[in-house]
Design a protein around this motif. Structure first.
Motif, PDB file in Angstrom:
ATOM      1  N   GLU A  72     -66.052  25.146  15.669  1.00 23.08           N
ATOM      2  CA  GLU A  72     -66.520  23.995  15.284  1.00 23.08           C
ATOM      3  C   GLU A  72     -67.626  23.441  16.162  1.00 23.08           C
ATOM      4  OE1 GLU A  72     -65.936  22.169  12.408  1.00 23.08           O
ATOM      5  OE2 GLU A  72     -64.812  23.663  11.550  1.00 23.08           O
ATOM      6  N   ALA A  73     -67.182  23.328  17.573  1.00 20.77           N
ATOM      7  CA  ALA A  73     -68.183  22.574  18.533  1.00 20.77           C
ATOM      8  C   ALA A  73     -69.406  23.672  18.545  1.00 20.77           C
ATOM      9  CB  ALA A  73     -67.725  22.664  19.867  1.00 20.77           C
ATOM     10  N   GLU A  74     -69.211  24.718  18.550  1.00 22.94           N
ATOM     11  CA  GLU A  74     -70.402  25.905  18.675  1.00 22.94           C
ATOM     12  C   GLU A  74     -71.457  25.795  17.580  1.00 22.94           C
ATOM     13  OE1 GLU A  74     -68.378  29.478  19.087  1.00 22.94           O
ATOM     14  OE2 GLU A  74     -68.313  29.557  21.200  1.00 22.94           O
ATOM     15  N   THR A  75     -70.867  25.379  16.181  1.00 20.57           N
ATOM     16  CA  THR A  75     -71.537  25.086  15.213  1.00 20.57           C
ATOM     17  C   THR A  75     -72.719  23.954  15.230  1.00 20.57           C
ATOM     18  OG1 THR A  75     -70.146  23.864  13.766  1.00 20.57           O
ATOM     19  CG2 THR A  75     -70.094  26.339  13.366  1.00 20.57           C
ATOM     20  N   LEU A  76     -72.256  22.906  16.054  1.00 20.45           N
ATOM     21  CA  LEU A  76     -73.000  21.717  16.572  1.00 20.45           C
ATOM     22  C   LEU A  76     -74.049  22.073  17.644  1.00 20.45           C
ATOM     23  CD1 LEU A  76     -70.200  19.242  16.400  1.00 20.45           C
ATOM     24  CD2 LEU A  76     -72.094  19.621  14.614  1.00 20.45           C
ATOM     25  N   GLY A  77     -73.926  23.355  18.136  1.00 21.32           N
ATOM     26  CA  GLY A  77     -74.748  23.568  19.369  1.00 21.32           C
ATOM     27  C   GLY A  77     -74.215  23.220  20.858  1.00 21.32           C
ATOM     28  N   ALA A  78     -72.855  22.772  20.550  1.00 20.81           N
ATOM     29  CA  ALA A  78     -72.290  22.560  21.965  1.00 20.81           C
ATOM     30  C   ALA A  78     -71.743  23.618  22.963  1.00 20.81           C
ATOM     31  CB  ALA A  78     -70.975  21.687  21.484  1.00 20.81           C
ATOM     32  N   ASN A  79     -71.575  23.332  24.414  1.00 14.98           N
ATOM     33  CA  ASN A  79     -71.216  24.157  25.024  1.00 14.98           C
ATOM     34  C   ASN A  79     -70.098  23.830  25.668  1.00 14.98           C
ATOM     35  OD1 ASN A  79     -72.439  22.433  26.945  1.00 14.98           O
ATOM     36  ND2 ASN A  79     -73.864  23.830  27.922  1.00 14.98           N
ATOM     37  N   ALA A  80     -69.542  22.522  25.497  1.00 21.46           N
ATOM     38  CA  ALA A  80     -68.328  22.047  25.817  1.00 21.46           C
ATOM     39  C   ALA A  80     -67.619  20.981  25.030  1.00 21.46           C
ATOM     40  CB  ALA A  80     -68.353  21.342  26.982  1.00 21.46           C
ATOM     41  N   VAL A  81     -66.241  20.796  24.998  1.00 19.85           N
ATOM     42  CA  VAL A  81     -65.695  20.094  24.293  1.00 19.85           C
ATOM     43  C   VAL A  81     -64.836  19.277  25.144  1.00 19.85           C
ATOM     44  CG1 VAL A  81     -63.963  19.269  22.413  1.00 19.85           C
ATOM     45  CG2 VAL A  81     -65.436  21.282  22.243  1.00 19.85           C
ATOM     46  N   ILE A  82     -65.194  17.862  25.426  1.00 17.93           N
ATOM     47  CA  ILE A  82     -64.200  17.128  26.503  1.00 17.93           C
ATOM     48  C   ILE A  82     -63.345  16.107  25.563  1.00 17.93           C
ATOM     49  CG2 ILE A  82     -66.261  17.000  28.156  1.00 17.93           C
ATOM     50  CD1 ILE A  82     -66.911  14.427  26.999  1.00 17.93           C
ATOM     51  N   ALA A  83     -62.318  15.509  26.452  1.00 21.83           N
ATOM     52  CA  ALA A  83     -61.385  14.571  25.712  1.00 21.83           C
ATOM     53  C   ALA A  83     -60.525  15.281  24.702  1.00 21.83           C
ATOM     54  CB  ALA A  83     -62.097  13.357  25.368  1.00 21.83           C
ATOM     55  N   VAL A  84     -60.275  16.579  24.636  1.00 24.63           N
ATOM     56  CA  VAL A  84     -59.494  17.305  23.876  1.00 24.63           C
ATOM     57  C   VAL A  84     -57.964  16.727  23.876  1.00 24.63           C
ATOM     58  CG1 VAL A  84     -58.308  19.377  23.300  1.00 24.63           C
ATOM     59  CG2 VAL A  84     -60.946  19.443  23.945  1.00 24.63           C
ATOM     60  N   ASP A  85     -57.637  16.615  22.416  1.00 28.60           N
ATOM     61  CA  ASP A  85     -56.298  16.009  22.305  1.00 28.60           C
ATOM     62  C   ASP A  85     -55.570  17.064  21.164  1.00 28.60           C
ATOM     63  OD1 ASP A  85     -53.969  13.873  22.492  1.00 28.60           O
ATOM     64  OD2 ASP A  85     -54.713  13.414  20.506  1.00 28.60           O
ATOM     65  N   LEU A  86     -54.204  17.173  21.642  1.00 27.06           N
ATOM     66  CA  LEU A  86     -53.425  18.347  20.692  1.00 27.06           C
ATOM     67  C   LEU A  86     -52.445  17.132  20.068  1.00 27.06           C
ATOM     68  CD1 LEU A  86     -53.252  21.317  22.927  1.00 27.06           C
ATOM     69  CD2 LEU A  86     -54.589  20.883  20.936  1.00 27.06           C
ATOM     70  N   ASP A  87     -51.988  17.333  18.720  1.00 25.39           N
ATOM     71  CA  ASP A  87     -51.186  16.624  18.249  1.00 25.39           C
ATOM     72  C   ASP A  87     -50.158  17.704  17.353  1.00 25.39           C
ATOM     73  OD1 ASP A  87     -51.586  13.916  19.076  1.00 25.39           O
ATOM     74  OD2 ASP A  87     -53.482  13.841  17.819  1.00 25.39           O
ATOM     75  N   TYR A  88     -48.847  17.603  17.854  1.00 26.23           N
ATOM     76  CA  TYR A  88     -48.099  18.484  17.165  1.00 26.23           C
ATOM     77  C   TYR A  88     -47.090  17.765  16.103  1.00 26.23           C
ATOM     78  CZ  TYR A  88     -48.827  22.126  20.697  1.00 26.23           C
ATOM     79  OH  TYR A  88     -49.538  22.978  21.606  1.00 26.23           O
ATOM     80  N   SER A  89     -46.830  18.328  14.844  1.00 26.11           N
ATOM     81  CA  SER A  89     -45.841  17.749  14.019  1.00 26.11           C
ATOM     82  C   SER A  89     -45.021  18.944  13.325  1.00 26.11           C
ATOM     83  CB  SER A  89     -46.367  17.016  12.804  1.00 26.11           C
ATOM     84  OG  SER A  89     -47.314  15.824  13.500  1.00 26.11           O
ATOM     85  N   GLU A  90     -43.974  18.424  12.932  1.00 22.44           N
ATOM     86  CA  GLU A  90     -43.366  19.475  12.024  1.00 22.44           C
ATOM     87  C   GLU A  90     -43.245  18.907  10.619  1.00 22.44           C
ATOM     88  OE1 GLU A  90     -39.026  21.779  11.567  1.00 22.44           O
ATOM     89  OE2 GLU A  90     -39.172  20.181  13.084  1.00 22.44           O
ATOM     90  N   ILE A  91     -43.356  19.724   9.425  1.00 18.47           N
ATOM     91  CA  ILE A  91     -43.057  19.321   8.162  1.00 18.47           C
ATOM     92  C   ILE A  91     -42.156  20.188   7.598  1.00 18.47           C
ATOM     93  CG2 ILE A  91     -44.420  19.061   5.940  1.00 18.47           C
ATOM     94  CD1 ILE A  91     -46.910  19.098   7.424  1.00 18.47           C
ATOM     95  N   SER A  92     -41.049  19.687   6.973  1.00 18.93           N
ATOM     96  CA  SER A  92     -40.262  20.399   6.391  1.00 18.93           C
ATOM     97  C   SER A  92     -39.367  19.827   5.348  1.00 18.93           C
ATOM     98  CB  SER A  92     -39.008  20.527   7.573  1.00 18.93           C
ATOM     99  OG  SER A  92     -38.411  19.299   7.890  1.00 18.93           O
ATOM    100  N   GLY A  93     -38.709  20.776   4.391  1.00 25.63           N
ATOM    101  CA  GLY A  93     -38.482  20.312   3.264  1.00 25.63           C
ATOM    102  C   GLY A  93     -38.217  21.527   2.190  1.00 25.63           C
ATOM    103  N   GLY A  94     -37.343  21.278   1.170  1.00 24.55           N
ATOM    104  CA  GLY A  94     -36.950  22.260   0.564  1.00 24.55           C
ATOM    105  C   GLY A  94     -36.606  23.670   1.065  1.00 24.55           C
ATOM    106  N   GLY A  95     -36.050  23.601   2.172  1.00 28.48           N
ATOM    107  CA  GLY A  95     -35.430  24.651   3.171  1.00 28.48           C
ATOM    108  C   GLY A  95     -36.533  25.422   3.895  1.00 28.48           C
ATOM    109  N   LYS A  96     -37.908  24.844   3.887  1.00 26.58           N
ATOM    110  CA  LYS A  96     -38.896  25.406   4.577  1.00 26.58           C
ATOM    111  C   LYS A  96     -39.374  24.715   5.691  1.00 26.58           C
ATOM    112  CE  LYS A  96     -40.530  27.796   0.569  1.00 26.58           C
ATOM    113  NZ  LYS A  96     -41.493  28.108  -0.452  1.00 26.58           N
ATOM    114  N   SER A  97     -39.848  24.961   6.721  1.00 24.30           N
ATOM    115  CA  SER A  97     -40.422  24.395   7.954  1.00 24.30           C
ATOM    116  C   SER A  97     -41.722  24.949   8.384  1.00 24.30           C
ATOM    117  CB  SER A  97     -39.452  24.709   9.064  1.00 24.30           C
ATOM    118  OG  SER A  97     -39.798  23.903  10.187  1.00 24.30           O
ATOM    119  N   MET A  98     -42.516  24.069   8.590  1.00 20.30           N
ATOM    120  CA  MET A  98     -44.310  24.383   9.028  1.00 20.30           C
ATOM    121  C   MET A  98     -44.367  23.409  10.084  1.00 20.30           C
ATOM    122  SD  MET A  98     -45.025  25.953   6.360  1.00 20.30           S
ATOM    123  CE  MET A  98     -46.714  25.974   6.087  1.00 20.30           C
ATOM    124  N   LEU A  99     -45.135  24.326  10.865  1.00 15.33           N
ATOM    125  CA  LEU A  99     -45.725  23.405  12.291  1.00 15.33           C
ATOM    126  C   LEU A  99     -47.055  22.983  11.997  1.00 15.33           C
ATOM    127  CD1 LEU A  99     -45.452  22.883  15.142  1.00 15.33           C
ATOM    128  CD2 LEU A  99     -46.391  25.285  15.837  1.00 15.33           C
TER     129      LEU A  99
END
Length: 113
Positions: A72-99
């Motif tokens: 995504e950053a390269e498509t903008l012509g960037a050579n770096a991404v700063i202030a990277v944040d990762l947010d994890y969640s689990e979605i589950s229901g109906g016997g299925k689990s998604m990360l």
């Protein structure tokens, strides 16, 4: 600087200066956890210890999402991404689990200081 776009959770890169802020970038990844992984994770939770299959799924999700953030950053012509944040969640229901993982950051152009 290497040919690979740099990522950091910091607001700056040591030895570089930001020459241009381009835009906020994000990547969203959703992974299904198969029923066997879920079953063995439940057993591991019951008996204690580390769950290698869940750790592997988290690592794979992180790598895939950060690769997508780089693209995504390269498509903008960037050579770096700063202030990277990762947010994890689990979605589950109906016997299925998604990360669900979202990576965000600020696409920038940097030069050696």
């Amino acid at each position: 600087m290497s040919d690979r776009l740099l990522l950091t959770t910091s607001s700056h890169l040591e030895g570089y200066r930001v020459t241009e802020h381009l835009d906020i970038v994000s990547a969203e990844c959703v992974f299904g956890m198969n029923v066997f992984k879920d079953m063995f994770a439940g057993l591991r939770d019951f008996f204690g210890g580390r769950n290698k299959s869940s750790q592997d799924a988290l690592r794979d999700a992180r790598i895939a999402c950060l690769d997508e953030l780089r693209r995504e950053a390269e498509t903008l012509g960037a050579n770096a991404v700063i202030a990277v944040d990762l947010d994890y969640s689990e979605i589950s229901g109906g016997g299925k689990s998604m990360l669900f993982l979202v990576a965000t950051g600020t696409a920038v152009k940097v030069a050696r200081a």
